[in-house]
Design a protein around this motif. Sequence first.
Motif: not given
Length: 280
Positions: A8, A10, A12, A18, A42, A121-122, A129, A140, A157
């Motif tokens: 992932l 990631t 915050s 990202k 996303d 992609d988050t 996550p 991560a 994060t």
Amino acid sequence: MDKSGIYLITSSKGGVGKSTVAVNLAFALALSGYRVLLADCDVKNRTLDIFLGYESGGMFDLADVSDGRVEPGEAMLRDPRCDELYYCTVPAAGRYISPQQAARAAIYSADKIHADYLIIDTPGGADFPLGVHKVTDYEAIIVSTTSEPSLRAASITADTLFADGVTGLHLIINCYRTGRGERRIVPMIDRVRAPLFGVIPYDEEMKDGQELGRPAAVIESAVSPEAFYNIAMRMTGEEVPLLSGVKIRGRARILRREDPDDEGEDINDRTAPDTEEWDE
């Protein structure tokens, strides 16, 4: 698929790159011979289709796979520039899919094509996550620039994910500008408290190219591909230099904590090669 192959991307905070990191790491792995599924999860602002040049492609998405309306093959696109790279996405804004549903659908799709790696992609924030961690383990990759707000977000994060049981944490410092005004890397690593996976130099060619759907790996004049390739190889378990592809003063010190109580402590959980050759 093997859970060690799920990554992932990631942070915050939004705007740290990202999506750029996700695209270029997926390309680097795929061009190195590994089969990769790149999933744009996303849910707030998906952009991978733009960075890949897929804006006009794809009728179905991971919600369709999750609901059983289509098979994974109908929701994936295969990149024409690289046979080993596949792409799928969550629905556009307005259609909801939970992190758990998205993760299960992405893993199911990766299994169907026998992918070696699943790169997700988050959105900004830790909710996605944390939701994914309820259904599967993953590694991560926390992306940060050198700015204070970005480093603070990266630290938050890392703390949040570690508290929830995610132990495979890695840090990528993106858009690193070399020169007399460069910030030292060691304090950044100590601030985030995650092992350094690599440093991506600032690359104007990459920035311009992604607006045209051209990842750095296919831009001859780009300066960042070497850094992405070395991170990708570290993902596969190879011992490669952390900082190849970016000029940084005092490279050896970056790979060792400056702790008087534990001289020479290795900051990375993988065996690092001799660092002397990286000093400038």
